[in-house]
Scaffold this motif. Structure first.
Motif, PDB file in Angstrom:
ATOM      1  N   MET A   1       1.118  -0.902  -0.004  1.00 27.15           N
ATOM      2  CA  MET A   1       0.091   0.299  -0.178  1.00 27.15           C
ATOM      3  C   MET A   1       1.039   1.294  -0.071  1.00 27.15           C
ATOM      4  N   HIS A   2       1.946   1.438   0.497  1.00 26.37           N
ATOM      5  CA  HIS A   2       2.518   2.754   0.970  1.00 26.37           C
ATOM      6  C   HIS A   2       4.063   2.583  -0.872  1.00 26.37           C
ATOM      7  N   GLU A   3       4.121   1.135  -1.428  1.00 31.07           N
ATOM      8  CA  GLU A   3       4.670   1.995  -2.988  1.00 31.07           C
ATOM      9  C   GLU A   3       3.519   2.162  -3.617  1.00 31.07           C
ATOM     10  N   TRP A   4       1.988   1.468  -3.498  1.00 28.18           N
ATOM     11  CA  TRP A   4       1.254   2.231  -4.615  1.00 28.18           C
ATOM     12  C   TRP A   4       1.276   3.356  -4.263  1.00 28.18           C
ATOM     13  N   ASN A   5       1.133   3.706  -3.127  1.00 28.86           N
ATOM     14  CA  ASN A   5       0.902   5.328  -3.007  1.00 28.86           C
ATOM     15  C   ASN A   5       1.940   5.806  -3.398  1.00 28.86           C
ATOM     16  N   VAL A   6       3.363   5.447  -3.420  1.00 31.35           N
ATOM     17  CA  VAL A   6       4.494   6.335  -3.692  1.00 31.35           C
ATOM     18  C   VAL A   6       4.287   6.509  -5.372  1.00 31.35           C
ATOM     19  N   ILE A   7       3.976   5.759  -5.692  1.00 34.13           N
ATOM     20  CA  ILE A   7       4.108   5.058  -8.035  1.00 34.13           C
ATOM     21  C   ILE A   7       2.088   6.660  -8.051  1.00 34.13           C
ATOM     22  N   ASN A   8       1.492   5.962  -7.179  1.00 34.45           N
ATOM     23  CA  ASN A   8       0.414   7.398  -7.449  1.00 34.45           C
ATOM     24  C   ASN A   8       0.747   8.700  -7.736  1.00 34.45           C
ATOM     25  N   ALA A   9       1.601   8.603  -6.624  1.00 34.23           N
ATOM     26  CA  ALA A   9       2.212  10.002  -6.105  1.00 34.23           C
ATOM     27  C   ALA A   9       2.499  10.605  -7.267  1.00 34.23           C
ATOM     28  N   VAL A  10       3.741   9.942  -7.715  1.00 29.86           N
ATOM     29  CA  VAL A  10       4.314  10.420  -8.814  1.00 29.86           C
ATOM     30  C   VAL A  10       4.092  10.506 -10.158  1.00 29.86           C
ATOM     31  N   LEU A  11       3.181   9.574  -9.990  1.00 28.67           N
ATOM     32  CA  LEU A  11       1.899   9.474 -11.676  1.00 28.67           C
ATOM     33  C   LEU A  11       1.559  10.245 -11.008  1.00 28.67           C
ATOM     34  N   HIS A  12       0.683  11.084 -10.837  1.00 25.66           N
ATOM     35  CA  HIS A  12       0.286  12.374 -10.584  1.00 25.66           C
ATOM     36  C   HIS A  12       0.900  13.825 -10.698  1.00 25.66           C
ATOM     37  N   LYS A  13       1.969  13.372 -10.628  1.00 21.82           N
ATOM     38  CA  LYS A  13       3.032  15.119 -10.123  1.00 21.82           C
ATOM     39  C   LYS A  13       3.767  14.874 -11.559  1.00 21.82           C
ATOM     40  N   VAL A  14       3.955  14.093 -12.284  1.00 26.65           N
ATOM     41  CA  VAL A  14       5.029  13.721 -13.480  1.00 26.65           C
ATOM     42  C   VAL A  14       3.337  14.071 -14.402  1.00 26.65           C
ATOM     43  N   CYS A  15       2.347  13.790 -14.341  1.00 24.36           N
ATOM     44  CA  CYS A  15       1.520  14.124 -15.326  1.00 24.36           C
ATOM     45  C   CYS A  15       0.927  15.314 -15.157  1.00 24.36           C
ATOM     46  N   THR A  16       0.606  15.868 -13.875  1.00 20.70           N
ATOM     47  CA  THR A  16       0.975  17.651 -13.857  1.00 20.70           C
ATOM     48  C   THR A  16       1.660  18.669 -14.984  1.00 20.70           C
ATOM     49  N   ALA A  17       3.011  17.667 -14.626  1.00 18.96           N
ATOM     50  CA  ALA A  17       4.135  18.829 -15.038  1.00 18.96           C
ATOM     51  C   ALA A  17       3.665  18.507 -16.707  1.00 18.96           C
ATOM     52  N   LEU A  18       3.830  17.297 -17.719  1.00 16.19           N
ATOM     53  CA  LEU A  18       4.163  17.572 -17.945  1.00 16.19           C
ATOM     54  C   LEU A  18       2.614  17.582 -19.055  1.00 16.19           C
ATOM     55  N   ASN A  19       0.796  17.884 -18.280  1.00 19.24           N
ATOM     56  CA  ASN A  19       0.600  18.017 -19.383  1.00 19.24           C
ATOM     57  C   ASN A  19       0.321  19.266 -20.222  1.00 19.24           C
ATOM     58  N   PRO A  20       1.781  20.062 -20.134  1.00 18.09           N
ATOM     59  CA  PRO A  20       0.752  21.251 -21.263  1.00 18.09           C
ATOM     60  C   PRO A  20       1.980  20.415 -22.603  1.00 18.09           C
ATOM     61  N   ALA A  21       3.363  20.773 -22.068  1.00 16.36           N
ATOM     62  CA  ALA A  21       3.698  19.713 -23.162  1.00 16.36           C
ATOM     63  C   ALA A  21       3.325  18.467 -23.823  1.00 16.36           C
ATOM     64  N   PHE A  22       1.961  17.721 -23.286  1.00 10.44           N
ATOM     65  CA  PHE A  22       1.941  16.560 -23.532  1.00 10.44           C
ATOM     66  C   PHE A  22       0.674  17.774 -25.177  1.00 10.44           C
ATOM     67  N   ILE A  23      -0.076  17.955 -24.378  1.00 11.01           N
ATOM     68  CA  ILE A  23      -1.351  18.935 -25.036  1.00 11.01           C
ATOM     69  C   ILE A  23      -0.698  19.551 -26.539  1.00 11.01           C
ATOM     70  N   ALA A  24       0.071  20.764 -26.389  1.00 14.49           N
ATOM     71  CA  ALA A  24       1.086  20.573 -27.317  1.00 14.49           C
ATOM     72  C   ALA A  24       1.828  19.417 -27.873  1.00 14.49           C
ATOM     73  N   LEU A  25       1.686  18.952 -27.830  1.00 15.26           N
ATOM     74  CA  LEU A  25       2.330  17.546 -28.303  1.00 15.26           C
ATOM     75  C   LEU A  25       1.236  17.251 -29.696  1.00 15.26           C
ATOM     76  N   GLN A  26      -0.058  16.883 -28.577  1.00 11.35           N
ATOM     77  CA  GLN A  26      -1.174  16.116 -28.932  1.00 11.35           C
ATOM     78  C   GLN A  26      -1.721  17.400 -30.783  1.00 11.35           C
ATOM     79  N   ALA A  27      -1.429  18.950 -29.882  1.00  9.02           N
ATOM     80  CA  ALA A  27      -1.744  19.728 -31.072  1.00  9.02           C
ATOM     81  C   ALA A  27      -1.153  19.661 -32.512  1.00  9.02           C
ATOM     82  N   VAL A  28       0.468  19.708 -32.383  1.00 10.21           N
ATOM     83  CA  VAL A  28       1.351  19.625 -33.185  1.00 10.21           C
ATOM     84  C   VAL A  28       0.495  18.753 -34.129  1.00 10.21           C
TER      85      VAL A  28
END
Length: 122
Positions: free
Chosen positions: A9-36
């Motif tokens: 459960m602790h490791e899953w929480n860490v994975i979930n937190a990392v995924l959330h942080k990465v998604c938040t940080a990469l969201n603008p780049a992925f939207i631009a990539l999709q648009a391009v």
């Protein structure tokens, strides 16, 4: 609950937190990539039809087409992260934590299902 379950459960929480942080940080780049990527396909087709289907026109459009295919591949690979996260409850459910831990295992499976982890882009 057993130490193994607590660790999972602790490791899953860490994975979930990392995924959330990465998604938040990469969201603008992925939207631009999709648009391009969406804009490149009509532009490449327009260039190809404007120049005609000659070997030189195909060679001129080829780098853009390869770049488009690479960006589509990146988007698909990002999507597989979410797919793998959705299959995680079945994997945990198949594990054995010892005698008398079925309820605890079911609790972990429900916890993982309800966390809805993955790589989500707007």
């Amino acid at each position: 609950s057993s130490p193994k379950v607590t660790e999972i459960m602790h490791e899953w929480n860490v994975i979930n937190a990392v995924l959330h942080k990465v998604c938040t940080a990469l969201n603008p780049a992925f939207i631009a990539l999709q648009a391009v990527t969406l804009l490149m396909v009509p532009c490449l087709l327009a260039d190809l039809f404007e120049q005609g289907l000659t070997p030189t026109s195909v060679a001129a459009v080829l780098p853009g087409a390869v770049l488009t295919l690479c960006t589509v591949r990146v988007l698909f690979v990002a999507g597989t992260v979410t797919d793998k996260c959705t299959r995680m409850p079945a994997l945990v459910n198949s594990l054995s934590f010892g005698r008398g831990t079925e309820r605890t295992r079911q609790h972990v499976v429900e916890y993982i299902c309800n966390s809805r982890s993955g790589f989500y882009i707007l």
